[in-house]
Write a protein that holds these residues in place. Structure first.
Motif, mmCIF file in Angstrom:
data_model
loop_
_atom_site.group_PDB
_atom_site.id
_atom_site.type_symbol
_atom_site.label_atom_id
_atom_site.label_comp_id
_atom_site.label_asym_id
_atom_site.label_seq_id
_atom_site.Cartn_x
_atom_site.Cartn_y
_atom_site.Cartn_z
ATOM 1 N N GLY A 1 -7.465 13.659 8.216
ATOM 2 C CA GLY A 1 -6.304 13.189 7.473
ATOM 3 C C GLY A 1 -6.679 12.131 6.459
ATOM 4 O O GLY A 1 -7.820 12.011 6.067
ATOM 5 N N ALA A 2 -5.704 11.346 6.045
ATOM 6 C CA ALA A 2 -5.918 10.341 5.001
ATOM 7 C C ALA A 2 -5.183 9.065 5.358
ATOM 8 O O ALA A 2 -4.200 9.081 6.083
ATOM 9 C CB ALA A 2 -5.404 10.878 3.666
ATOM 10 N N LEU A 3 -5.703 7.966 4.852
ATOM 11 C CA LEU A 3 -5.004 6.697 4.998
ATOM 12 C C LEU A 3 -3.968 6.566 3.896
ATOM 13 O O LEU A 3 -4.087 7.169 2.842
ATOM 14 C CB LEU A 3 -5.997 5.531 4.912
ATOM 15 C CG LEU A 3 -7.026 5.469 6.023
ATOM 16 C CD1 LEU A 3 -7.962 4.301 5.779
ATOM 17 C CD2 LEU A 3 -6.358 5.332 7.371
ATOM 18 N N ILE A 4 -2.964 5.773 4.126
ATOM 19 C CA ILE A 4 -1.863 5.634 3.179
ATOM 20 C C ILE A 4 -2.063 4.388 2.321
ATOM 21 O O ILE A 4 -2.319 3.312 2.845
ATOM 22 C CB ILE A 4 -0.529 5.546 3.927
ATOM 23 C CG1 ILE A 4 -0.312 6.853 4.682
ATOM 24 C CG2 ILE A 4 0.623 5.257 2.998
ATOM 25 C CD1 ILE A 4 0.859 6.825 5.622
ATOM 26 N N ALA A 5 -1.949 4.556 1.026
ATOM 27 C CA ALA A 5 -2.020 3.431 0.094
ATOM 28 C C ALA A 5 -0.893 3.569 -0.902
ATOM 29 O O ALA A 5 -1.101 3.585 -2.104
ATOM 30 C CB ALA A 5 -3.372 3.413 -0.602
ATOM 31 N N ALA A 6 0.314 3.682 -0.410
ATOM 32 C CA ALA A 6 1.449 3.976 -1.272
ATOM 33 C C ALA A 6 1.836 2.814 -2.179
ATOM 34 O O ALA A 6 2.522 3.009 -3.156
ATOM 35 C CB ALA A 6 2.656 4.385 -0.421
ATOM 36 N N GLY A 7 1.372 1.610 -1.875
ATOM 37 C CA GLY A 7 1.811 0.468 -2.652
ATOM 38 C C GLY A 7 0.903 0.102 -3.806
ATOM 39 O O GLY A 7 1.272 -0.690 -4.651
ATOM 40 N N GLY A 8 -0.285 0.680 -3.871
ATOM 41 C CA GLY A 8 -1.227 0.287 -4.893
ATOM 42 C C GLY A 8 -1.105 1.111 -6.150
ATOM 43 O O GLY A 8 -0.336 2.066 -6.228
ATOM 44 N N ASP A 9 -1.899 0.721 -7.153
ATOM 45 C CA ASP A 9 -1.938 1.529 -8.366
ATOM 46 C C ASP A 9 -2.870 2.717 -8.129
ATOM 47 O O ASP A 9 -3.452 2.866 -7.055
ATOM 48 C CB ASP A 9 -2.379 0.678 -9.562
ATOM 49 C CG ASP A 9 -3.776 0.088 -9.420
ATOM 50 O OD1 ASP A 9 -4.629 0.693 -8.733
ATOM 51 O OD2 ASP A 9 -4.026 -0.976 -10.002
ATOM 52 N N GLU A 10 -3.009 3.578 -9.118
ATOM 53 C CA GLU A 10 -3.782 4.813 -8.923
ATOM 54 C C GLU A 10 -5.241 4.522 -8.582
ATOM 55 O O GLU A 10 -5.837 5.208 -7.747
ATOM 56 C CB GLU A 10 -3.681 5.711 -10.162
ATOM 57 C CG GLU A 10 -4.345 7.059 -9.985
ATOM 58 C CD GLU A 10 -3.946 7.825 -8.716
ATOM 59 O OE1 GLU A 10 -4.842 8.386 -8.054
ATOM 60 O OE2 GLU A 10 -2.750 7.857 -8.374
ATOM 61 N N LEU A 11 -5.850 3.522 -9.203
ATOM 62 C CA LEU A 11 -7.239 3.173 -8.886
ATOM 63 C C LEU A 11 -7.383 2.730 -7.443
ATOM 64 O O LEU A 11 -8.334 3.112 -6.757
ATOM 65 C CB LEU A 11 -7.723 2.047 -9.822
ATOM 66 C CG LEU A 11 -8.371 2.491 -11.118
ATOM 67 C CD1 LEU A 11 -8.664 1.294 -12.008
ATOM 68 C CD2 LEU A 11 -9.648 3.259 -10.844
#
Length: 169
Positions: free
Chosen positions: A74-84
Motif C-alpha cells: 500500500g501507500a502512506l498518506i500525505a494528503a496535506g502536502g504539496d505535490e513535491l
C-alpha cells in the motif's frame, strides 16, 4: 477470523481519517480518505494480495514479484502536502514497503516462529516465489539496507522526519 480482523482494521483506518475533520479542512480529509481507499482496494493492498495468492505454485519474474509486493504494502498518506511532498512520501512508502516485504520473505526462512508469532516456511510450502528464492539471503540483506537508505533519503526535504526514519530503521 483473520479476514474479520483485516476488515476491522481497514474500517478503523477510515474512521481515524474521518475524525481528522475536526481539525482539518474537509478537502484534506477527503483527499486522505481517497488515498486510503486506493491504497487498500483492488488497485492496492487487496489487489496485491490477490496476485500473491494467484502466484502460488508458479514461478514469478522479479518484476512481477516487485509489482505484487508494492501493491500489497500500500501507500502512506500525505494528503496535506504539496505535490513535491506527496511525491517524496510516495517514494518513501514504496521503498520502505518493498524493504518490509523482502525482510518478511527472509524471516519466513531464517526467522524464529516463537518470536514472529507465525509459522516459518509457509512461503516454501505454498510454492511462492519470494525475493529470498530469487536472490538468496545475502543479496536480500543488501537490498533491504539499500531500500531503507533510499526511503530515508526520499524524506530529505522535510524538517520533521525523525519518526519516519526511525520507522524505516
Amino acid at each position: 477470523m483473520a479476514v474479520l480482523a483485516g476488515d476491522g482494521l481497514l474500517t478503523a483506518a477510515f474512521e481515524t481519517a474521518l475524525e481528522g475533520g475536526e481539525c482539518l479542512p474537509a478537502e484534506r480529509v477527503t483527499a486522505a480518505c481517497a488515498c486510503l481507499a486506493r491504497a487498500a482496494g483492488a488497485r492496492g493492498m487487496v489487489g496485491g494480495q490477490a496476485l500473491d495468492m494467484a502466484a502460488e505454485g508458479r514461478s514469478l519474474r522479479q518484476q512481477e514479484l516487485e509489482r505484487l509486493q508494492a501493491l500489497k504494502t500500500g501507500a502512506l498518506i500525505a494528503a496535506g502536502g504539496d505535490e513535491l511532498e506527496r511525491a517524496a512520501v510516495r517514494r518513501y512508502a514504496q521503498k520502505l514497503g518493498l524493504a518490509f516485504q523482502i525482510r518478511d520473505d527472509m524471516l519466513d526462512v531464517v526467522g524464529d516462529e516463537q518470536t514472529l508469532g507465525k509459522s516459518i516456511g509457509s512461503d516454501s510450502a505454498n510454492e511462492k516465489t519470494t525475493f529470498y528464492t530469487l536472490k538468496g539471503l545475502d543479496a536480500c540483506r543488501e537490498l533491504v539496507e539499500t531500500l531503507t537508505r533510499e526511503a530515508e533519503e526520499a524524506l530529505s526535504t522535510f524538517e520533521e522526519r525523525g519518526f519516519l526514519c526511525w520507522l524505516a530503521d
